[in-house]
Write a protein that holds these residues in place. Structure first.
Motif, PDB file in Angstrom:
ATOM      1  N   MET A 106      33.011  15.823  43.265  1.00 50.64           N
ATOM      2  CA  MET A 106      33.230  17.114  43.891  1.00 50.64           C
ATOM      3  C   MET A 106      32.913  18.219  42.893  1.00 50.64           C
ATOM      4  O   MET A 106      33.313  18.165  41.738  1.00 50.64           O
ATOM      5  N   ALA A 107      32.175  19.228  43.332  1.00 48.39           N
ATOM      6  CA  ALA A 107      31.814  20.348  42.462  1.00 48.39           C
ATOM      7  C   ALA A 107      33.047  21.186  42.128  1.00 48.39           C
ATOM      8  O   ALA A 107      33.918  21.395  42.968  1.00 48.39           O
ATOM      9  N   ARG A 108      33.073  21.656  40.911  1.00 48.80           N
ATOM     10  CA  ARG A 108      34.181  22.519  40.486  1.00 48.80           C
ATOM     11  C   ARG A 108      33.843  23.971  40.780  1.00 48.80           C
ATOM     12  O   ARG A 108      32.685  24.359  40.794  1.00 48.80           O
ATOM     13  N   ARG A 109      34.871  24.764  40.951  1.00 43.18           N
ATOM     14  CA  ARG A 109      34.683  26.196  41.143  1.00 43.18           C
ATOM     15  C   ARG A 109      34.534  26.856  39.779  1.00 43.18           C
ATOM     16  O   ARG A 109      35.241  26.526  38.843  1.00 43.18           O
ATOM     17  N   VAL A 110      33.613  27.807  39.701  1.00 46.81           N
ATOM     18  CA  VAL A 110      33.356  28.524  38.458  1.00 46.81           C
ATOM     19  C   VAL A 110      33.422  30.022  38.749  1.00 46.81           C
ATOM     20  O   VAL A 110      32.760  30.507  39.668  1.00 46.81           O
ATOM     21  N   TYR A 111      34.239  30.719  37.988  1.00 50.16           N
ATOM     22  CA  TYR A 111      34.406  32.156  38.145  1.00 50.16           C
ATOM     23  C   TYR A 111      34.131  32.833  36.809  1.00 50.16           C
ATOM     24  O   TYR A 111      34.418  32.273  35.751  1.00 50.16           O
ATOM     25  N   TYR A 112      33.607  34.052  36.859  1.00 58.11           N
ATOM     26  CA  TYR A 112      33.422  34.813  35.627  1.00 58.11           C
ATOM     27  C   TYR A 112      34.005  36.212  35.788  1.00 58.11           C
ATOM     28  O   TYR A 112      34.181  36.714  36.889  1.00 58.11           O
ATOM     29  N   ARG A 113      34.307  36.796  34.646  1.00 56.25           N
ATOM     30  CA  ARG A 113      34.822  38.165  34.593  1.00 56.25           C
ATOM     31  C   ARG A 113      34.174  38.841  33.402  1.00 56.25           C
ATOM     32  O   ARG A 113      34.064  38.253  32.323  1.00 56.25           O
ATOM     33  N   ILE A 114      33.720  40.059  33.568  1.00 59.83           N
ATOM     34  CA  ILE A 114      33.161  40.847  32.474  1.00 59.83           C
ATOM     35  C   ILE A 114      34.176  41.924  32.129  1.00 59.83           C
ATOM     36  O   ILE A 114      34.664  42.632  33.008  1.00 59.83           O
ATOM     37  N   SER A 115      34.501  42.035  30.849  1.00 61.26           N
ATOM     38  CA  SER A 115      35.468  43.051  30.446  1.00 61.26           C
ATOM     39  C   SER A 115      34.852  43.983  29.404  1.00 61.26           C
ATOM     40  O   SER A 115      34.056  43.572  28.572  1.00 61.26           O
ATOM     41  N   ASP A 122      32.677  41.520  26.954  1.00 62.80           N
ATOM     42  CA  ASP A 122      32.996  40.105  26.838  1.00 62.80           C
ATOM     43  C   ASP A 122      32.837  39.466  28.210  1.00 62.80           C
ATOM     44  O   ASP A 122      33.045  40.110  29.236  1.00 62.80           O
ATOM     45  N   ALA A 123      32.474  38.188  28.224  1.00 66.42           N
ATOM     46  CA  ALA A 123      32.414  37.412  29.461  1.00 66.42           C
ATOM     47  C   ALA A 123      33.441  36.292  29.353  1.00 66.42           C
ATOM     48  O   ALA A 123      33.475  35.565  28.364  1.00 66.42           O
ATOM     49  N   VAL A 124      34.277  36.170  30.373  1.00 63.84           N
ATOM     50  CA  VAL A 124      35.271  35.116  30.430  1.00 63.84           C
ATOM     51  C   VAL A 124      34.947  34.262  31.653  1.00 63.84           C
ATOM     52  O   VAL A 124      34.882  34.771  32.767  1.00 63.84           O
ATOM     53  N   VAL A 125      34.706  32.968  31.421  1.00 63.06           N
ATOM     54  CA  VAL A 125      34.322  32.048  32.492  1.00 63.06           C
ATOM     55  C   VAL A 125      35.428  31.015  32.665  1.00 63.06           C
ATOM     56  O   VAL A 125      35.876  30.418  31.697  1.00 63.06           O
ATOM     57  N   GLU A 162      22.821  42.784  28.835  1.00 63.15           N
ATOM     58  CA  GLU A 162      22.825  41.530  28.072  1.00 63.15           C
ATOM     59  C   GLU A 162      23.814  40.525  28.653  1.00 63.15           C
ATOM     60  O   GLU A 162      23.498  39.346  28.813  1.00 63.15           O
ATOM     61  N   VAL A 163      25.006  40.982  28.983  1.00 61.45           N
ATOM     62  CA  VAL A 163      26.005  40.063  29.546  1.00 61.45           C
ATOM     63  C   VAL A 163      25.581  39.615  30.945  1.00 61.45           C
ATOM     64  O   VAL A 163      25.780  38.456  31.320  1.00 61.45           O
ATOM     65  N   GLU A 164      24.967  40.501  31.731  1.00 59.87           N
ATOM     66  CA  GLU A 164      24.504  40.107  33.057  1.00 59.87           C
ATOM     67  C   GLU A 164      23.373  39.076  32.974  1.00 59.87           C
ATOM     68  O   GLU A 164      23.308  38.154  33.790  1.00 59.87           O
ATOM     69  N   GLY A 206      25.461  21.795  40.796  1.00 59.25           N
ATOM     70  CA  GLY A 206      26.155  21.866  42.084  1.00 59.25           C
ATOM     71  C   GLY A 206      27.441  22.652  42.047  1.00 59.25           C
ATOM     72  O   GLY A 206      28.308  22.465  42.896  1.00 59.25           O
ATOM     73  N   ALA A 207      27.579  23.542  41.086  1.00 54.65           N
ATOM     74  CA  ALA A 207      28.795  24.345  40.962  1.00 54.65           C
ATOM     75  C   ALA A 207      28.417  25.827  40.955  1.00 54.65           C
ATOM     76  O   ALA A 207      28.107  26.393  39.916  1.00 54.65           O
ATOM     77  N   PRO A 208      28.417  26.465  42.113  1.00 56.03           N
ATOM     78  CA  PRO A 208      28.052  27.882  42.164  1.00 56.03           C
ATOM     79  C   PRO A 208      29.034  28.759  41.394  1.00 56.03           C
ATOM     80  O   PRO A 208      30.213  28.425  41.272  1.00 56.03           O
ATOM     81  N   VAL A 209      28.519  29.853  40.870  1.00 52.48           N
ATOM     82  CA  VAL A 209      29.313  30.779  40.057  1.00 52.48           C
ATOM     83  C   VAL A 209      29.623  32.019  40.883  1.00 52.48           C
ATOM     84  O   VAL A 209      28.735  32.583  41.527  1.00 52.48           O
ATOM     85  N   ALA A 210      30.885  32.446  40.880  1.00 53.89           N
ATOM     86  CA  ALA A 210      31.309  33.647  41.604  1.00 53.89           C
ATOM     87  C   ALA A 210      32.043  34.577  40.652  1.00 53.89           C
ATOM     88  O   ALA A 210      32.657  34.140  39.681  1.00 53.89           O
ATOM     89  N   GLN A 211      31.984  35.873  40.962  1.00 49.42           N
ATOM     90  CA  GLN A 211      32.703  36.839  40.144  1.00 49.42           C
ATOM     91  C   GLN A 211      34.180  36.788  40.483  1.00 49.42           C
ATOM     92  O   GLN A 211      34.568  36.767  41.651  1.00 49.42           O
ATOM     93  N   ASP A 212      35.013  36.771  39.449  1.00 47.21           N
ATOM     94  CA  ASP A 212      36.462  36.787  39.617  1.00 47.21           C
ATOM     95  C   ASP A 212      36.878  38.219  39.881  1.00 47.21           C
ATOM     96  O   ASP A 212      36.557  39.115  39.115  1.00 47.21           O
TER      97      ASP A 212
END
Length: 87
Positions: free
Chosen positions: A1-10, A18-21, A39-41, A55-61
Motif C-alpha cells: 500500500m502506498a504511503r501518504r506524503v505531505y510537505y510544508r514550506i516554512s 525550509d521544507a518539511v516532508v 529553489e524549494v519549489e 506510487g506515493a503522491p505528494v500533497a501540500q500539508d
C-alpha cells in the motif's frame, strides 16, 4: 500500500526557506536553508517525481505554523551569497 506524503514550506527569519516532508506513518525529513522560494519549489517537484514513481503522491500539508520550540541558531543562518554545506 502506498504511503501518504505531505510537505510544508516554512519561512525563516533570515529570509531562507525550509521544507518539511512527512511520510506516513512516522518519518519526517527536513531540508533546511533554501535561499529562494523557487529553489524549494524545484526541490519539491523533484520529490513529486520520485514519489510518483514509487506510487506515493505528494500533497501540500495545510497545517499552519512551525512546531513549538523551533529556533534558528546563528550557525544555520543562510546569508545572501553564501553557500551552505550539507551535513
Amino acid at each position: 500500500m502506498a504511503r501518504r506524503v505531505y510537505y510544508r514550506i516554512s519561512d525563516r527569519p533570515d529570509g531562507c526557506f525550509d521544507a518539511v516532508v512527512t511520510i506516513e506513518p512516522d518519518t519526517v525529513v527536513r531540508r533546511e536553508g533554501f535561499v529562494s522560494l523557487a529553489e524549494v519549489e524545484d526541490w519539491i517537484e523533484g520529490l513529486r517525481d520520485l514519489m510518483a514513481a514509487l506510487g506515493a503522491p505528494v500533497a501540500q500539508d495545510e497545517s499552519s505554523g512551525e512546531p513549538a520550540g523551533t529556533e534558528i541558531r546563528s550557525e544555520n543562518l543562510c546569508l545572501p551569497g553564501n553557500l551552505r554545506t550539507r551535513r
